[in-house]
Design an enzyme around this catalytic site. Structure first.
Site, PDB file in Angstrom:
ATOM      1  N   ALA A  17       0.867  -1.240  -0.300  1.00  0.00           N
ATOM      2  CA  ALA A  17      -0.024   0.075   0.007  1.00  0.00           C
ATOM      3  C   ALA A  17       1.025   1.380  -0.067  1.00  0.00           C
ATOM      4  O   ALA A  17       0.673   2.281  -0.750  1.00  0.00           O
ATOM      5  CB  ALA A  17      -0.963   0.068   1.313  1.00  0.00           C
ATOM      6  N   TYR A  18       1.862   1.174   0.970  1.00  0.00           N
ATOM      7  CA  TYR A  18       2.723   2.652   1.023  1.00  0.00           C
ATOM      8  C   TYR A  18       3.569   2.580  -0.341  1.00  0.00           C
ATOM      9  O   TYR A  18       3.609   3.749  -0.803  1.00  0.00           O
ATOM     10  CB  TYR A  18       3.527   2.250   1.992  1.00  0.00           C
ATOM     11  CG  TYR A  18       4.503   3.630   2.203  1.00  0.00           C
ATOM     12  CD1 TYR A  18       3.820   4.734   3.128  1.00  0.00           C
ATOM     13  CD2 TYR A  18       5.567   3.704   2.176  1.00  0.00           C
ATOM     14  CE1 TYR A  18       4.636   5.745   3.379  1.00  0.00           C
ATOM     15  CE2 TYR A  18       6.509   4.840   2.452  1.00  0.00           C
ATOM     16  CZ  TYR A  18       5.963   5.927   3.112  1.00  0.00           C
ATOM     17  OH  TYR A  18       6.414   7.018   3.383  1.00  0.00           O
ATOM     18  N   ALA A  19       4.066   1.507  -0.785  1.00  0.00           N
ATOM     19  CA  ALA A  19       4.979   1.592  -2.021  1.00  0.00           C
ATOM     20  C   ALA A  19       4.171   2.126  -2.948  1.00  0.00           C
ATOM     21  O   ALA A  19       4.576   3.187  -3.958  1.00  0.00           O
ATOM     22  CB  ALA A  19       5.510   0.335  -2.292  1.00  0.00           C
TER      23      ALA A  19
END
Length: 304
Positions: A153-155
């Site tokens: 999700a963050y990447a």
């Protein structure tokens, strides 16, 4: 302080300014002579940071995913300060764990804040930046260059924010508006400390190849970012080794996949054994989670 490291006479908007990187960026800008408008979700923290900034700093409580609230804030900031020269899109949250076991609402919230929040921030503030021929600075991450397992999700959100900033730069160049992207590795923030409280995430991070397995102190990272913002650079790096990652990014997915093939089974077992925590990490994540229920509103609160 003089030369291109100075912010004297410039009005700078910082999102996600209540704590961590955003708060330090705001304080650093104030020390270098700039006037800051702080945006975030935690009014007590925002007020404290604004008080530490001095120099007429003001704060607004606003959710970066609320287009109407951001548009209202942009008008109020411009009216109060008379101009807006720099906007730093710093607001960000994170979650971790295998995609298969992720909570859809939390996963989507990370993408909403980190990517769509940056889009909404640009949409609200670009008109003022066009008037001042200013500069929009997107805080991205090493994760935009080098996506790791258990950080999908963050990447994905940071890679999307990077691509968005590249497009925005091309759109605004003929207006005299600059767009920069900031890259930083694991830095000593509430978000990273929150992630390290999960044993599986901590082990995964510690097992990354050097120098990506280190946590870096905030202050020198902030100084490098502010030097780049003051100089309106298109790419700014919080750690000195990150440009090499930029140069090697075409090779990194294969290298990471080969590494993950050896270690990911153990990380996944650790994750499941620890209870498969799927929430947002850190105090900033808690604030974003608390504000999720009110994200449909359009009010923005200003302070002192």
């Amino acid at each position: 302080m003089g030369g291109n490291r100075d912010f004297t006479g410039r009005v700078v908007v910082v999102t996600g300014a209540a704590r961590g990187l955003g708060a330090l960026l705001a304080r650093g800008i104030a020390r270098r002579g700039g006037r800051v408008a702080l945006l975030g979700l935690e009014p007590d923290e925002l007020a404290r940071t604004a008080g530490e900034c001095g120099n007429g700093a003001r704060w607004w409580e606003a959710d970066v995913t609320d287009d109407a609230a951001l548009a209202a804030v942009a008008r109020e900031v411009a009216e109060h300060f008379g101009r807006i020269d720099v906007v730093i899109a710093n607001a960000g949250i994170a979650t971790g764990g295998p995609v298969e076991h992720s909570d859809p609402r939390t996963f989507n919230r990370v993408v909403e804040v980190n990517l769509l929040g940056s889009v909404a921030t640009a949409r609200a503030f670009v008109p003022a930046l066009r008037e001042s021929k200013g500069y929009f600075f997107q805080v991205a991450s090493l994760a935009a260059l080098c996506a790791a397992p258990m950080m999908a999700a963050y990447a994905a959100s940071k890679a999307g924010a990077e691509a968005f900033a590249h497009s925005l730069r091309a759109e605004l160049a003929h207006h005299g508006v600059g767009v920069g992207i900031g890259y930083l590795s694991w830095t000593d923030t509430d978000m990273v400390r929150g992630a390290d409280r999960n044993e599986a995430l901590r082990r995964m991070r510690a097992g990354l190849p050097f120098p990506a397995n280190r946590t870096y102190p905030l202050e020198p990272t902030v100084d490098r970012l502010l030097d780049g913002v003051a100089a309106r650079r298109p790419h700014v790096y919080g750690q000195r080794w990150l440009p090499a990652m930029q140069a090697a990014r075409a090779l990194l997915p294969a290298v990471i996949t080969r590494h993950a093939r050896r270690v990911m089974a153990g990380h996944e077992r650790d994750w499941l054994a620890a209870g498969a925590e799927t929430g947002l990490v850190g105090a900033g994540g808690a604030a974003a989670d608390a504000g999720r229920g009110a994200s449909g509103g359009t009010a923005a609160r200003a302070g002192g």
